[in-house]
Design a protein around this motif. Sequence first.
Motif, PDB file in Angstrom:
ATOM      1  N   LYS A   5     119.939  32.674  44.180  1.00  0.00           N
ATOM      2  CA  LYS A   5     121.219  31.998  44.329  1.00  0.00           C
ATOM      3  C   LYS A   5     122.114  32.290  43.140  1.00  0.00           C
ATOM      4  O   LYS A   5     121.691  32.227  41.995  1.00  0.00           O
ATOM      5  CB  LYS A   5     120.992  30.493  44.456  1.00  0.00           C
ATOM      6  N   GLN A   6     123.391  32.643  43.411  1.00  0.00           N
ATOM      7  CA  GLN A   6     124.370  32.933  42.375  1.00  0.00           C
ATOM      8  C   GLN A   6     125.606  32.092  42.646  1.00  0.00           C
ATOM      9  O   GLN A   6     126.348  32.332  43.588  1.00  0.00           O
ATOM     10  CB  GLN A   6     124.741  34.417  42.370  1.00  0.00           C
ATOM     11  N   TYR A   7     125.830  31.075  41.827  1.00  0.00           N
ATOM     12  CA  TYR A   7     126.894  30.128  42.079  1.00  0.00           C
ATOM     13  C   TYR A   7     128.283  30.691  41.784  1.00  0.00           C
ATOM     14  O   TYR A   7     129.252  30.323  42.419  1.00  0.00           O
ATOM     15  CB  TYR A   7     126.686  28.868  41.244  1.00  0.00           C
ATOM     16  N   ARG A   8     128.402  31.596  40.822  1.00  0.00           N
ATOM     17  CA  ARG A   8     129.710  32.016  40.344  1.00  0.00           C
ATOM     18  C   ARG A   8     130.202  33.335  40.937  1.00  0.00           C
ATOM     19  O   ARG A   8     131.208  33.872  40.538  1.00  0.00           O
ATOM     20  CB  ARG A   8     129.707  32.120  38.808  1.00  0.00           C
ATOM     21  N   CYS A   9     129.492  33.846  41.918  1.00  0.00           N
ATOM     22  CA  CYS A   9     129.890  35.117  42.502  1.00  0.00           C
ATOM     23  C   CYS A   9     131.196  34.978  43.273  1.00  0.00           C
ATOM     24  O   CYS A   9     131.352  34.105  44.112  1.00  0.00           O
ATOM     25  CB  CYS A   9     128.797  35.624  43.444  1.00  0.00           C
ATOM     26  N   VAL A  10     132.177  35.829  42.981  1.00  0.00           N
ATOM     27  CA  VAL A  10     133.435  35.858  43.731  1.00  0.00           C
ATOM     28  C   VAL A  10     133.544  37.161  44.503  1.00  0.00           C
ATOM     29  O   VAL A  10     134.560  37.443  45.122  1.00  0.00           O
ATOM     30  CB  VAL A  10     134.648  35.682  42.792  1.00  0.00           C
ATOM     31  N   HIS A  11     132.521  37.945  44.465  1.00  0.00           N
ATOM     32  CA  HIS A  11     132.454  39.225  45.168  1.00  0.00           C
ATOM     33  C   HIS A  11     133.612  40.156  44.793  1.00  0.00           C
ATOM     34  O   HIS A  11     134.278  40.739  45.631  1.00  0.00           O
ATOM     35  CB  HIS A  11     132.417  39.007  46.673  1.00  0.00           C
ATOM     36  N   CYS A  46     122.780  30.792  50.561  1.00  0.00           N
ATOM     37  CA  CYS A  46     122.505  30.476  49.154  1.00  0.00           C
ATOM     38  C   CYS A  46     122.596  31.691  48.235  1.00  0.00           C
ATOM     39  O   CYS A  46     122.508  31.548  47.019  1.00  0.00           O
ATOM     40  CB  CYS A  46     121.120  29.842  49.030  1.00  0.00           C
ATOM     41  N   VAL A  47     122.762  32.888  48.784  1.00  0.00           N
ATOM     42  CA  VAL A  47     122.746  34.085  47.947  1.00  0.00           C
ATOM     43  C   VAL A  47     123.975  34.145  47.056  1.00  0.00           C
ATOM     44  O   VAL A  47     123.880  34.292  45.839  1.00  0.00           O
ATOM     45  CB  VAL A  47     122.655  35.351  48.829  1.00  0.00           C
ATOM     46  N   CYS A  48     125.146  34.039  47.657  1.00  0.00           N
ATOM     47  CA  CYS A  48     126.390  34.071  46.882  1.00  0.00           C
ATOM     48  C   CYS A  48     127.521  33.619  47.785  1.00  0.00           C
ATOM     49  O   CYS A  48     127.338  33.372  48.975  1.00  0.00           O
ATOM     50  CB  CYS A  48     126.682  35.472  46.335  1.00  0.00           C
ATOM     51  N   LYS A  49     128.721  33.531  47.232  1.00  0.00           N
ATOM     52  CA  LYS A  49     129.860  33.029  47.998  1.00  0.00           C
ATOM     53  C   LYS A  49     130.219  33.953  49.153  1.00  0.00           C
ATOM     54  O   LYS A  49     130.711  33.506  50.185  1.00  0.00           O
ATOM     55  CB  LYS A  49     131.072  32.845  47.085  1.00  0.00           C
ATOM     56  N   TRP A  50     129.999  35.250  48.988  1.00  0.00           N
ATOM     57  CA  TRP A  50     130.339  36.182  50.067  1.00  0.00           C
ATOM     58  C   TRP A  50     129.449  35.939  51.281  1.00  0.00           C
ATOM     59  O   TRP A  50     129.913  35.867  52.416  1.00  0.00           O
ATOM     60  CB  TRP A  50     130.196  37.620  49.581  1.00  0.00           C
ATOM     61  N   PHE A  51     128.137  35.805  51.048  1.00  0.00           N
ATOM     62  CA  PHE A  51     127.230  35.529  52.144  1.00  0.00           C
ATOM     63  C   PHE A  51     127.486  34.143  52.736  1.00  0.00           C
ATOM     64  O   PHE A  51     127.369  33.931  53.945  1.00  0.00           O
ATOM     65  CB  PHE A  51     125.773  35.642  51.684  1.00  0.00           C
ATOM     66  N   ASP A  52     127.828  33.183  51.884  1.00  0.00           N
ATOM     67  CA  ASP A  52     128.145  31.839  52.359  1.00  0.00           C
ATOM     68  C   ASP A  52     129.372  31.872  53.269  1.00  0.00           C
ATOM     69  O   ASP A  52     129.406  31.226  54.319  1.00  0.00           O
ATOM     70  CB  ASP A  52     128.391  30.920  51.168  1.00  0.00           C
ATOM     71  N   ASP A  53     130.383  32.655  52.888  1.00  0.00           N
ATOM     72  CA  ASP A  53     131.586  32.781  53.703  1.00  0.00           C
ATOM     73  C   ASP A  53     131.274  33.450  55.045  1.00  0.00           C
ATOM     74  O   ASP A  53     131.774  33.039  56.097  1.00  0.00           O
ATOM     75  CB  ASP A  53     132.643  33.593  52.951  1.00  0.00           C
ATOM     76  N   LEU A  54     130.434  34.473  55.007  1.00  0.00           N
ATOM     77  CA  LEU A  54     130.034  35.152  56.243  1.00  0.00           C
ATOM     78  C   LEU A  54     129.305  34.186  57.177  1.00  0.00           C
ATOM     79  O   LEU A  54     129.544  34.175  58.387  1.00  0.00           O
ATOM     80  CB  LEU A  54     129.130  36.339  55.914  1.00  0.00           C
ATOM     81  N   ALA A  55     128.436  33.374  56.599  1.00  0.00           N
ATOM     82  CA  ALA A  55     127.707  32.405  57.415  1.00  0.00           C
ATOM     83  C   ALA A  55     128.650  31.394  58.054  1.00  0.00           C
ATOM     84  O   ALA A  55     128.523  31.067  59.235  1.00  0.00           O
ATOM     85  CB  ALA A  55     126.656  31.685  56.563  1.00  0.00           C
ATOM     86  N   LYS A  56     129.620  30.917  57.272  1.00  0.00           N
ATOM     87  CA  LYS A  56     130.577  29.943  57.799  1.00  0.00           C
ATOM     88  C   LYS A  56     131.437  30.540  58.903  1.00  0.00           C
ATOM     89  O   LYS A  56     131.688  29.898  59.923  1.00  0.00           O
ATOM     90  CB  LYS A  56     131.493  29.442  56.669  1.00  0.00           C
ATOM     91  N   VAL A  83     136.856  24.534  65.596  1.00  0.00           N
ATOM     92  CA  VAL A  83     136.727  23.134  65.957  1.00  0.00           C
ATOM     93  C   VAL A  83     137.090  22.310  64.733  1.00  0.00           C
ATOM     94  O   VAL A  83     137.189  22.819  63.622  1.00  0.00           O
ATOM     95  CB  VAL A  83     135.294  22.807  66.411  1.00  0.00           C
ATOM     96  N   ASP A  84     137.287  21.010  64.930  1.00  0.00           N
ATOM     97  CA  ASP A  84     137.596  20.147  63.793  1.00  0.00           C
ATOM     98  C   ASP A  84     136.448  20.194  62.791  1.00  0.00           C
ATOM     99  O   ASP A  84     135.280  20.110  63.158  1.00  0.00           O
ATOM    100  CB  ASP A  84     137.823  18.709  64.266  1.00  0.00           C
ATOM    101  N   GLY A  85     136.781  20.292  61.512  1.00  0.00           N
ATOM    102  CA  GLY A  85     135.761  20.508  60.484  1.00  0.00           C
ATOM    103  C   GLY A  85     135.513  21.991  60.347  1.00  0.00           C
ATOM    104  O   GLY A  85     136.425  22.769  60.118  1.00  0.00           O
ATOM    105  N   ASN A  86     134.280  22.442  60.468  1.00  0.00           N
ATOM    106  CA  ASN A  86     133.988  23.871  60.474  1.00  0.00           C
ATOM    107  C   ASN A  86     132.673  24.109  61.212  1.00  0.00           C
ATOM    108  O   ASN A  86     131.978  23.179  61.596  1.00  0.00           O
ATOM    109  CB  ASN A  86     133.950  24.439  59.044  1.00  0.00           C
ATOM    110  N   TRP A  87     132.357  25.387  61.421  1.00  0.00           N
ATOM    111  CA  TRP A  87     131.184  25.730  62.228  1.00  0.00           C
ATOM    112  C   TRP A  87     129.882  25.325  61.569  1.00  0.00           C
ATOM    113  O   TRP A  87     128.927  24.941  62.242  1.00  0.00           O
ATOM    114  CB  TRP A  87     131.199  27.228  62.534  1.00  0.00           C
ATOM    115  N   ARG A  88     129.791  25.421  60.262  1.00  0.00           N
ATOM    116  CA  ARG A  88     128.559  25.005  59.588  1.00  0.00           C
ATOM    117  C   ARG A  88     128.330  23.509  59.775  1.00  0.00           C
ATOM    118  O   ARG A  88     127.202  23.068  60.023  1.00  0.00           O
ATOM    119  CB  ARG A  88     128.615  25.352  58.099  1.00  0.00           C
ATOM    120  N   THR A  89     129.413  22.744  59.668  1.00  0.00           N
ATOM    121  CA  THR A  89     129.316  21.306  59.885  1.00  0.00           C
ATOM    122  C   THR A  89     128.826  20.995  61.290  1.00  0.00           C
ATOM    123  O   THR A  89     127.932  20.168  61.496  1.00  0.00           O
ATOM    124  CB  THR A  89     130.696  20.658  59.667  1.00  0.00           C
ATOM    125  N   LEU A  90     129.391  21.687  62.269  1.00  0.00           N
ATOM    126  CA  LEU A  90     128.994  21.445  63.648  1.00  0.00           C
ATOM    127  C   LEU A  90     127.549  21.880  63.893  1.00  0.00           C
ATOM    128  O   LEU A  90     126.803  21.221  64.617  1.00  0.00           O
ATOM    129  CB  LEU A  90     129.937  22.182  64.595  1.00  0.00           C
TER     130      LEU A  90
END
Length: 248
Positions: A5-11, A46-56, A83-90
């Motif tokens: 996991k890399q919290y500060r990755c901005v890709h 959990c890998v980085c923000k880029w993968f998190d964005d792709l998942a969302k 949808v209201d909120g986002n896909w990960r939430t749903l």
Amino acid sequence: MILTKQYRCVHSSSCQCTKGHLSEDVIFLVFRQLNWNPKLIAALSCVCKWFDDLAKRVLWKEFCKTRAPKMMLDLQSCGSHSVDGNWRTLGKLLIYCSGCSGGRLFNSIQIPGNFVYRTRFSRTSGKSFLLPHCRTDVLYVSNPCEHLDQGDDGDVGFFRGVFKSFMVSKVRRMLIDRGAQLHPTAVCPYCKAKMWNMLQANMVPLTASYELGAYEDSVEYYVCLNGHMLGICTLLPLSDSEEASESE
């Protein structure tokens, strides 16, 4: 492969994550083969923000469309791309019963959350949770997740749901017109938005307890600013005939 996991990755162009990882198209095909496994999607996030964005943007959306295709088609039928909120939430709402362990909701009940392998969400059942003049709204509600033999609390059931186009719903308008207060501290376990207590707003119809198979005075639920619903009830005991039919 171990994911770090890399919290500060901005890709950015200097990010190590950009060197040699798979493209979005390849990741899409891999997860389609895995039938959009939610645990693996969460791990990739959990890998980085880029993968998190792709998942969302992609993976959770495909998971939701695969798990509840008719429901997702209806929620999007108003023309919205999301949808209201986002896909990960749903996605989380589809598979996770949040329980009640923080002590801020539902009095002092302490029941931890748990993942639910499969849950049915019903638009028809959702009508039972709406006052008569709000029943043109669309609400999908799950069958209760049962937590049996909870001491003095009896057999407890948690249920959850989601409104279609909550921002323009009659329920939201009524909550505002009645001056309903948002809970001062608790937030939605799915999207972290503030919540209204529907019981305090006097907006819980008797038909909700009939639908749940619960005691009339035991049903309580909240609706958040994004239209996600979280509720609790005390389930009626099974009759001897019902128990016998289930054992057969």
